[in-house]
Design a protein around this motif. Structure first.
Motif, PDB file in Angstrom:
ATOM      1  N   ALA A  95     -33.996  25.801 -19.944  1.00 52.73           N
ATOM      2  CA  ALA A  95     -34.560  26.097 -18.947  1.00 52.73           C
ATOM      3  C   ALA A  95     -34.047  26.993 -17.644  1.00 52.73           C
ATOM      4  N   ILE A  96     -32.510  26.750 -17.477  1.00 56.07           N
ATOM      5  CA  ILE A  96     -31.790  27.282 -16.679  1.00 56.07           C
ATOM      6  C   ILE A  96     -31.609  28.791 -17.099  1.00 56.07           C
ATOM      7  N   GLN A  97     -31.457  29.059 -18.609  1.00 59.85           N
ATOM      8  CA  GLN A  97     -31.329  30.223 -18.882  1.00 59.85           C
ATOM      9  C   GLN A  97     -32.863  31.080 -18.530  1.00 59.85           C
ATOM     10  N   LYS A 102     -35.392  35.554 -15.644  1.00 61.41           N
ATOM     11  CA  LYS A 102     -36.602  35.917 -15.037  1.00 61.41           C
ATOM     12  C   LYS A 102     -36.165  36.586 -13.357  1.00 61.41           C
ATOM     13  N   GLU A 103     -35.316  35.593 -12.851  1.00 63.48           N
ATOM     14  CA  GLU A 103     -34.763  36.172 -11.689  1.00 63.48           C
ATOM     15  C   GLU A 103     -33.920  37.449 -11.724  1.00 63.48           C
ATOM     16  N   VAL A 104     -33.001  37.737 -12.584  1.00 60.61           N
ATOM     17  CA  VAL A 104     -32.405  38.972 -12.742  1.00 60.61           C
ATOM     18  C   VAL A 104     -33.162  40.315 -13.210  1.00 60.61           C
ATOM     19  N   ILE A 202     -26.523  36.369 -19.469  1.00 54.66           N
ATOM     20  CA  ILE A 202     -27.119  35.274 -19.344  1.00 54.66           C
ATOM     21  C   ILE A 202     -27.149  34.380 -20.393  1.00 54.66           C
ATOM     22  N   VAL A 203     -27.912  35.078 -21.509  1.00 57.25           N
ATOM     23  CA  VAL A 203     -28.359  34.148 -22.672  1.00 57.25           C
ATOM     24  C   VAL A 203     -27.247  33.945 -23.797  1.00 57.25           C
TER      25      VAL A 203
END
Length: 448
Positions: A95-97, A102-104, A202-203
């Motif tokens: 979920a954090i990923q 989405k934010e970036v 991120i991922v």
């Protein structure tokens, strides 16, 4: 005699007439307004200034309360997921990923062009899904070969996982090229590059942090705790001793806070490790995804957690023997990286926000900004923890999954049957199988 400079209240910069205020009008009419209620520049009355100050104080107070409440909620939620089991913490990291991605992605969006190019946003999420499928599949196959490779349905997905992932990525690439429109090339290629950068930072990095969970909860919890601790002590030491600016991209960071936080983080790391290494739930690799803190795990601990004798050099004159677990030496490296290198992940994020002239990546967490603002240092720390563990701590040995994989890939079906027959006889000789079990098993196996 030299002429003195005189500023007229009815002029601005000596040219344009200045707009009259109610207070100045009252003064000219003999109003009982006292001059001390008016600032020397004649703009904001003292009472109005006090109201502004009170408003700012209330705003800061409310922000502090909101921030504190959500901080406690996040801490409680994190411990709940961690003690509930490895599967729950993996869902949390997933979920954090997604939220961070989405934010970036959103900070580089142009709404008007997005409406004209609806496929662009869809491709962003498609590439995220493909990347997560590939990376998660790699982890599941690596750690759970003994389950996947014996299932008739899952076997093709496991043995051809990389090729399937590659073809799905190529499909997205083809759709991207097919979606290119004249007068939008620059925007579309910028989005394509931006998406891949977000996937990498991120991922991909978070994937290795998730692998740490499979190796043992301590390899996820300890690095994350060190980063949070360092951030807290950097703030405390900075406001207490800070004098020298550390880096221009983040003006509030000081050298004194940087060094002081390093020392405090090392001490905290020693104490926390001494507690965690006593619990097998934290130090045992995942063998049962249904396990949690209360059911516990059981394993032969990694030698890094076993205390070993250590003596000071002869020239010190101290002959006393100290029993120290090797992990206590490794945690010093973890704490040093969390203090001296991981903060640069935060500096990188600060530079990125300054580039787009934004304060936070989003508003996912009230009082804290976006999820990315809280995780900017965690991603690089998780990647370091994985690389360090695999290089200096992991104990490599043959696993059931590796043996099964070798048999499936390197042997024919007839040869695999012979392996089963041979293992059956071996287990019978060791007293594991009974005569009846051996007879039933060998009769069911086809003859060559």
């Amino acid at each position: 005699m030299a002429k003195s400079k005189v500023q007229f209240p009815h002029k601005l910069n000596g040219n344009a007439p200045k707009k009259r205020t109610a207070s100045s009008s009252n003064e000219s009419e003999g109003s009982p307004v006292r001059t001390k209620d008016v600032k020397t520049n004649g703009t904001i009355p003292a009472q109005q200034q006090l109201q502004i100050q009170q408003s700012e104080y209330e705003k800061k107070k409310q922000t502090f309360i909101t921030r504190t409440i959500w901080t406690l909620a996040m801490i409680a939620g994190f411990f709940f997921f961690m003690f509930s089991g490895h599967v729950y913490i993996l869902f949390l990291e997933t979920a954090i990923q997604i939220i961070c991605f989405k934010e970036v992605i959103n900070i580089a969006q142009v709404p008007t062009k997005q409406r004209e190019l609806p496929l662009t946003r869809s491709l962003n999420w498609y590439f995220l899904a493909i990347t997560m499928y590939f990376l998660y599949g790699e982890s599941v196959i690596y750690y759970f070969k003994h389950i996947l490779l014996v299932d008739k349905v899952l076997l093709p997905l496991a043995t051809h996982h990389r090729f399937i992932s590659f073809m799905m990525y190529i499909l997205g690439f083809v759709f991207f090229v097919g979606s290119l429109k004249k007068n939008h090339y620059r925007f579309q290629f910028t989005q394509f590059a931006w998406t891949h950068m977000a996937l990498y930072f991120i991922v991909v990095q978070a994937h290795f942090a998730m692998n740490n969970v499979f190796e043992g909860m301590i390899w996820m919890f300890l690095p994350a705790s060190l980063v949070i601790t360092n951030d807290i002590f950097a703030y405390i030491c900075g406001i207490t001793f800070g004098r020298t600016q550390l880096i221009k991209i983040s003006p509030k960071k000081t050298v004194e806070g940087f060094v002081g936080a390093w020392i405090c983080t090392v001490i905290f790391g020693f104490l926390l490790t001494n507690i965690l290494m006593r619990s097998k739930y934290f130090i045992c690799p995942v063998t049962d995804l249904g396990a949690n803190f209360w059911t516990g795990l059981d394993c032969v601990p990694n030698p890094v957690f076993q205390a070993q004798p250590w003596q000071l050099p002869v020239w010190t004159g101290v002959t006393k023997t100290f029993w120290i677990a090797p992990i206590q030496g490794h945690v010093m490296v973890f704490a040093t990286f969390a203090s001296l290198i991981a903060p640069f992940g935060g500096f990188f994020a600060s530079g990125l926000k300054r580039t787009f002239n934004i304060k936070d990546f989003g508003d996912s967490i009230p009082g804290h900004g976006g999820m990315t603002d809280r995780m900017d240092c965690q991603f690089i720390m998780g990647l370091f923890a994985y690389m360090y563990y695999q290089s200096f701590i992991a104990v490599y040995k043959t696993t059931v999954g590796s043996v099964i994989e070798s048999a499936i890939v390197g042997l024919t079906l007839e040869e695999q049957v012979e392996v089963v027959r041979g293992l059956s006889k071996y287990l019978y000789n060791q007293g594991v199988l009974t005569d009846k079990a051996l007879s039933a098993l060998t009769k069911q196996l086809p003859r060559r």
